[in-house]
Design a protein around this motif. Structure first.
Motif, PDB file in Angstrom:
ATOM      1  N   ILE A   1      -4.284  -6.563   6.337  1.00 11.78           N
ATOM      2  CA  ILE A   1      -5.395  -6.806   5.407  1.00 11.78           C
ATOM      3  C   ILE A   1      -5.588  -8.302   5.184  1.00 11.78           C
ATOM      4  O   ILE A   1      -4.642  -9.036   4.913  1.00 11.78           O
ATOM      5  CB  ILE A   1      -5.159  -6.091   4.061  1.00 11.78           C
TER       6      ILE A   1
ATOM      7  N   THR B   1     -14.541 -10.178   4.780  1.00 15.99           N
ATOM      8  CA  THR B   1     -13.397  -9.282   4.916  1.00 15.99           C
ATOM      9  C   THR B   1     -13.158  -8.859   6.358  1.00 15.99           C
ATOM     10  O   THR B   1     -14.080  -8.806   7.160  1.00 15.99           O
ATOM     11  CB  THR B   1     -13.582  -7.994   4.084  1.00 15.99           C
ATOM     12  N   LEU B   2     -11.909  -8.567   6.620  1.00 20.24           N
ATOM     13  CA  LEU B   2     -11.508  -7.930   7.868  1.00 20.24           C
ATOM     14  C   LEU B   2     -11.396  -6.445   7.553  1.00 20.24           C
ATOM     15  O   LEU B   2     -10.670  -6.056   6.644  1.00 20.24           O
ATOM     16  CB  LEU B   2     -10.156  -8.460   8.348  1.00 20.24           C
ATOM     17  N   GLU B   3     -12.107  -5.641   8.296  1.00 19.70           N
ATOM     18  CA  GLU B   3     -12.071  -4.208   8.055  1.00 19.70           C
ATOM     19  C   GLU B   3     -10.921  -3.589   8.842  1.00 19.70           C
ATOM     20  O   GLU B   3     -10.918  -3.610  10.067  1.00 19.70           O
ATOM     21  CB  GLU B   3     -13.397  -3.588   8.475  1.00 19.70           C
ATOM     22  N   THR B   4      -9.913  -3.101   8.120  1.00 18.46           N
ATOM     23  CA  THR B   4      -8.745  -2.489   8.751  1.00 18.46           C
ATOM     24  C   THR B   4      -8.128  -1.486   7.788  1.00 18.46           C
ATOM     25  O   THR B   4      -8.219  -1.649   6.569  1.00 18.46           O
ATOM     26  CB  THR B   4      -7.702  -3.545   9.154  1.00 18.46           C
ATOM     27  N   LYS B   5      -7.492  -0.479   8.349  1.00 21.12           N
ATOM     28  CA  LYS B   5      -6.746   0.482   7.538  1.00 21.12           C
ATOM     29  C   LYS B   5      -5.254   0.169   7.565  1.00 21.12           C
ATOM     30  O   LYS B   5      -4.472   0.813   6.882  1.00 21.12           O
ATOM     31  CB  LYS B   5      -6.990   1.901   8.038  1.00 21.12           C
TER      32      LYS B   5
ATOM     33  N   HIS C   1     -14.568 -14.702  11.833  1.00 22.73           N
ATOM     34  CA  HIS C   1     -15.601 -13.833  11.277  1.00 22.73           C
ATOM     35  C   HIS C   1     -16.943 -14.555  11.304  1.00 22.73           C
ATOM     36  O   HIS C   1     -17.002 -15.761  11.549  1.00 22.73           O
ATOM     37  CB  HIS C   1     -15.221 -13.409   9.860  1.00 22.73           C
TER      38      HIS C   1
ATOM     39  N   ASN D   1     -20.721 -11.376   2.654  1.00 21.16           N
ATOM     40  CA  ASN D   1     -21.497 -10.588   1.692  1.00 21.16           C
ATOM     41  C   ASN D   1     -21.764 -11.504   0.513  1.00 21.16           C
ATOM     42  O   ASN D   1     -20.827 -12.079  -0.045  1.00 21.16           O
ATOM     43  CB  ASN D   1     -20.721  -9.351   1.253  1.00 21.16           C
TER      44      ASN D   1
ATOM     45  N   SER E   1     -26.025  -9.286   3.160  1.00 19.12           N
ATOM     46  CA  SER E   1     -25.096  -9.798   4.163  1.00 19.12           C
ATOM     47  C   SER E   1     -25.791 -10.909   4.943  1.00 19.12           C
ATOM     48  O   SER E   1     -26.986 -10.795   5.231  1.00 19.12           O
ATOM     49  CB  SER E   1     -24.678  -8.683   5.121  1.00 19.12           C
TER      50      SER E   1
ATOM     51  N   GLY F   1      -8.843 -10.959   3.477  1.00 20.75           N
ATOM     52  CA  GLY F   1     -10.161 -11.054   2.867  1.00 20.75           C
ATOM     53  C   GLY F   1     -10.250 -12.246   1.958  1.00 20.75           C
ATOM     54  O   GLY F   1      -9.247 -12.766   1.470  1.00 20.75           O
TER      55      GLY F   1
END
Length: 136
Positions: free
Chosen positions: A76, A67-71, A13, A17, A30, A78
């Protein structure tokens, strides 16, 4: 020493934030970061005239996330952290410019966020798996 799993996550990454607080008024921004595992520190660039830097200069206690943005629940990941913001050392400046060589053209003000506490959630290691770091 911070667990290597933090580094494995953070090397993938480049934006954190950052949250500051002055006069009981929180503020978030950020920032691109370079990460120093040995010293458990982020190096960020930001102008001292910005609101978040004015807040941090008045109250150097900061918090933040990466964070890793994933659904996908099983993926997940972070990190949440608290720390202290200070002017970057020469070594940290070298690290930032090695990470972002284009920044040399802009010569930004560089700062170090020394991590005092961090929690890494990584569901790839098991659902809800959390690792903690606390500075001595």
């Amino acid at each position: 020493m911070m667990d290597e799993k933090f580094h494995l996550f953070l090397k993938d990454h480049h934006v954190l934030n950052l949250t500051t607080c002055k006069d009981n008024q929180p503020y978030a921004c950020s920032c691109f970061y370079a990460f120093d595992l040995k010293n458990a520190s982020f190096v960020i660039a930001s102008d001292s005239k910005t609101r978040h830097m004015q807040d941090a200069l008045a109250n150097p206690l900061v918090a933040g996330t990466v964070t890793l943005e994933t659904k996908t629940v099983g993926l997940i990941q972070g990190m949440q952290f608290t720390g202290h913001l200070n002017e970057a050392s020469k070594a940290h400046k070298r690290l930032y410019y090695a990470t972002y060589p284009f920044a040399l053209a802009m010569l930004p003000e560089l700062w170090t966020v020394r991590i005092d506490y961090a929690k890494l959630t990584d569901n790839r290691l098991g659902f809800g798996k959390k690792l903690e770091f606390k500075r001595n």
